[in-house]
Design an enzyme around this catalytic site. Structure first.
Site, mmCIF file in Angstrom:
data_model
loop_
_atom_site.group_PDB
_atom_site.id
_atom_site.type_symbol
_atom_site.label_atom_id
_atom_site.label_comp_id
_atom_site.label_asym_id
_atom_site.label_seq_id
_atom_site.Cartn_x
_atom_site.Cartn_y
_atom_site.Cartn_z
ATOM 1 N N LEU A 24 0.818 -1.208 0.000
ATOM 2 C CA LEU A 24 0.000 0.000 0.000
ATOM 3 C C LEU A 24 0.854 1.261 0.000
ATOM 4 C CD1 LEU A 24 -2.782 -1.024 2.560
ATOM 5 C CD2 LEU A 24 -3.041 -0.759 0.092
ATOM 6 N N GLY A 25 2.063 1.159 0.523
ATOM 7 C CA GLY A 25 2.912 2.336 0.580
ATOM 8 C C GLY A 25 4.200 2.054 1.326
ATOM 9 N N GLY A 27 7.282 4.221 3.506
ATOM 10 C CA GLY A 27 7.667 5.483 4.108
ATOM 11 C C GLY A 27 9.047 5.423 4.715
ATOM 12 N N GLY A 30 8.763 2.551 7.605
ATOM 13 C CA GLY A 30 8.368 1.181 7.332
ATOM 14 C C GLY A 30 7.547 1.070 6.062
ATOM 15 N N LYS A 46 1.798 -2.820 8.952
ATOM 16 C CA LYS A 46 2.993 -2.004 8.795
ATOM 17 C C LYS A 46 4.158 -2.691 9.482
ATOM 18 C CE LYS A 46 4.907 2.581 8.831
ATOM 19 N NZ LYS A 46 4.611 4.004 8.748
ATOM 20 N N ASP A 140 4.328 13.430 12.652
ATOM 21 C CA ASP A 140 4.430 13.456 11.194
ATOM 22 C C ASP A 140 3.041 13.595 10.572
ATOM 23 O OD1 ASP A 140 5.791 13.509 8.801
ATOM 24 O OD2 ASP A 140 5.915 11.326 8.601
#
Length: 720
Positions: A24-25, A27, A30, A46, A140
């Site tokens: 999904l992504g 960063g 993680g 995650k 963040d």
């Protein structure tokens, strides 16, 4: 549409029993994966990057943050389901929110305006209030960390950044430059005030469609944050003034999340001295705290005195003692739980007064260590002790407002298949039926008050029976062993079971319920008010409809066949019953006369039907939602699109009709327009409602639903 990338050859395929479906992504801390459990439920997982694998402190703090994250109210974040280690790397399994990030949404659809922007601001401010009350600093907050789901915005990744910081050097700045507060750039610890700066920058991004402090390089971005005044000309009032307050260079000059939320929901001014900010400031009440009680977050998540704030003040040439109106409350310090009001939105030194806007339905309540904000029909839990409300306590029982859950969570944990709300000797009780029989619960104290000593199992339907004075008495026609005396003005219970039995019980006066056989196979009933006294109309699995006298257990009207199977019955008014059958649509029948009833053709298989006098008849259609009809004419009034709907109830509060629908979640719609009002429970496997009822609790119209054998109560009334 959420983009899911294919897994790389070297990536894991399974974590903790969850099959990974794709990425999904990725960063700075993680990678996030879409995964699925054995039941097909999708989750997000995650995993911390491998570079932190050997850092014991990072792993320890990661798990500490998980514990804190589980205390955050689930309405505003992706709820944490579990956590663990895979190949020595910590991971978090959380609720999957099927929606784009705010950054993706704005990139594709453009800037947010009007109600969409206001809902976004309220939802994210509520999330920050809950996160801060759990003792967590997000560190963040940015557009990519706000997911815009079908039930509203969710803030994600509020614990990882702190854990990741443990694996960095002291000189490393943690965060995303364009959304970092000045103190973070200066190398000072992030605090809740830092999150408010990032929140305001994020809302400005949503309103303008571009980053507020954009620059050609990271140093240029940081320079603008430290020295430039933000350009908010594209943001309409009153939001503009609130964002300006949150973007103050000094953290002590910024409001806290609770005050921001209060301002958003209360403000209608134009941003001048007597407008938006000042009213919210007055309603926030006095938030003065002594300098020694003021706390800031340290780099390891523990509270320390606000020494750095005083040092910055002295560096500017002002008195080191904090001005009362600018004192800042933050951190995991227990004083947070003792806070008596949100902070004001500005640093104005003018005198503050207690909240005076009760007529607009706004008040701050703090009781028993639980802070709850009730504003304009929206309820936000700011602090949940141990992650939930303790039995017997209530987040706002004094002034429950629309869509607020109030009172304790109660129930024995066994599956509940039928619910009813009624009154016994002036005391509100909730009757819960299941495979073991019927239990009565007090929704105010959360205690069980009675259990049927002998009862049929597998309860299919359940209703309270109110006996008026004129219906009291005995009947000579009653069969032996079934005659009842209906005490004047009292209440009894009637229910059906899977074996076709009908049961009737007076909790005050009878040791055991009396039963009689009505159907072969499962039976359902509804109680009909009649001048002769209440009667039960029973629908059978073979399609027969049977009216019964509950006092005598004898036939009360004409028996007839209404379809191949009766799935639901409802009585909107005296002598009239709505009967639903899978293939026969819905009929309005009159069991005590020969009047021809109205038949409603439906668009599919009917699962349930619900009615209330003067309100539309609600019909649940499998795989479609609910259709609403005028039960007198049979005219379709509107349709609710909710394919997962399995049960429905109709209520009236504040002079308007409401439809409460249940399935995987719980939702309220306006009965006149079929427009959605509020989601009481999110649409998820963990929120599957097994039984639903409406009634009066603590003098207010309320909805009661059972999830996982536990019952909860929501107010359906607007507090004026």
């Amino acid at each position: 549409m959420v983009q899911v990338r294919e897994l790389a050859p070297d990536e894991l395929r399974e974590i903790g029993g969850y099959e990974l479906l794709g990425g999904l992504g990725d960063g700075g801390q993680g990678s996030v994966f879409l995964a699925e459990d054995a039941r097909g439920r999708q989750v997000a997982i995650k995993v911390l990057h491998a570079r932190l694998l050997g850092d014991e402190r990072a792993t320890r703090r990661f798990h500490q943050e998980i514990v804190l994250a589980q205390k955050v109210a689930a309405f505003c974040t992706a709820r944490v389901i579990e956590s663990g280690l895979v190949a020595g790397r910590p991971y978090i399994v959380s609720e999957y929110v099927p929606g784009p990030s705010l950054q993706e949404l704005v990139s594709r659809q453009g800037r947010r305006t009007g109600g969409a922007l206001e809902r976004l601001a309220v939802g994210t401010a509520a999330a920050l209030a809950a996160i801060h009350r759990a003792g967590i600093v997000h560190r963040d907050f940015k557009p990519s960390n706000v997911l815009v789901g079908p039930d509203g915005p969710r803030v994600i990744d509020f614990g990882i950044a702190k854990a990741a910081e443990a694996g960095t050097t002291a000189s490393t700045v943690v965060g995303t430059p364009a959304y970092m507060a000045p103190e973070q750039i200066a190398g000072e610890p992030a605090t809740p005030a830092s999150d408010l700066f990032a929140w305001a920058a994020t809302m400005a991004y949503a309103a303008n469609g571009r980053a507020l402090f954009a620059g050609e390089s990271i140093p240029a971005v940081m320079h603008r944050i430290l020295t430039a005044e933000p350009d908010l000309s594209g943001v309409a009032e009153p939001l503009r003034s609130l964002l300006a307050a949150c973007l103050a260079k000094e953290p002590a000059d910024r409001p806290d999340a609770a005050a921001v939320l209060l301002s958003l929901l209360a403000g209608t001014g134009n941003g001048d001295d007597d407008g938006f900010l000042t009213r919210a400031q007055q309603e926030a009440g006095s938030a003065r705290r002594s300098d020694q009680d003021t706390r800031a977050y340290s780099s390891d998540g523990e509270a320390e005195p606000a020494r750095r704030s005083a040092q910055r003040a002295r560096a500017r040439g002002v008195d080191g003692e904090a001005e009362p109106a600018r004192e800042r409350v933050a951190g995991t310090d227990p004083a947070l739980a003792r806070s008596t009001a949100p902070r004001p939105v500005t640093g104005s030194a003018r005198a503050r007064t207690p909240a005076t806007a009760a007529a607009r339905g706004r008040r701050a309540i703090v009781a028993g260590g639980v802070s709850v904000l009730l504003v304009g029909g929206v309820t936000i839990g700011l602090l949940w002790r141990n992650g939930q409300v303790a039995a017997g306590e209530s987040p706002g029982t004094a002034h429950p407002t629309f869509a607020e859950q109030f009172g304790p969570v109660f129930g024995g944990g066994d599956p509940v298949t039928a619910l009813a709300v009624g009154t016994l000797e002036g005391r509100t009780v909730v009757a819960a039926g299941g495979r073991k029989g019927v239990e009565l619960w007090d929704p105010v104290t959360g205690k069980r008050v009675a259990t049927t000593p002998k009862a049929a199992k597998d309860v299919a339907s359940l209703e309270f029976v109110e006996w008026p004075d004129e219906a009291a008495g005995t009947s000579a026609a009653a069969p032996e062993g079934t005659a009842k005396v209906a005490p004047a003005g009292t209440t009894s219970l009637a229910w059906t079971s899977g074996d076709g039995q009908v049961w009737h019980w007076f909790p005050k006066g009878e040791r055991s319920p009396n039963g009689f056989a009505a159907c072969r196979g499962e039976a359902r009933l509804t109680v009909v008010r009649r001048a002769e006294g209440p009667a039960a109309v029973v629908g059978c699995a073979d399609g027969m409809v049977q009216p019964w006298d509950l006092q005598t257990a004898t036939k009360s009207g004409r028996f007839f066949k209404a379809g191949r199977q009766i799935t639901g019955l409802a009585a909107p008014e005296s002598g009239t019953v709505a009967v639903s059958a899978p293939g026969g649509g819905v009929q309005m029948v009159h069991p005590w006369d020969k009047a021809k009833g109205v038949r409603f053709p439906t668009r599919g298989e009917v699962l349930r039907v619900a009615a209330r006098s003067g309100q539309p008849l609600a019909v649940v259609v499998r795989g479609a939602g609910a259709d609403l009809y005028d039960y007198r004419s049979g005219k379709l009034t509107c349709r609710i699109a909710a394919p997962g709907l399995t049960d429905v109830a109709v209520a009236e509060a504040n002079g308007r009709g409401l439809v409460i629908g249940a399935g995987r979640g719980l939702q309220v719609w306006d009965a006149a327009t079929c427009q959605p009002e509020e989601a009481l429970l999110p649409d998820s496997d963990d929120s599957k409602v097994t039984a639903l009822a409406v009634g009066v609790v603590q003098g207010k119209q309320a909805a009661v639903a059972s999830v996982g054998g536990k019952m909860r109560v929501w107010s359906l009334e607007l507090t004026q």
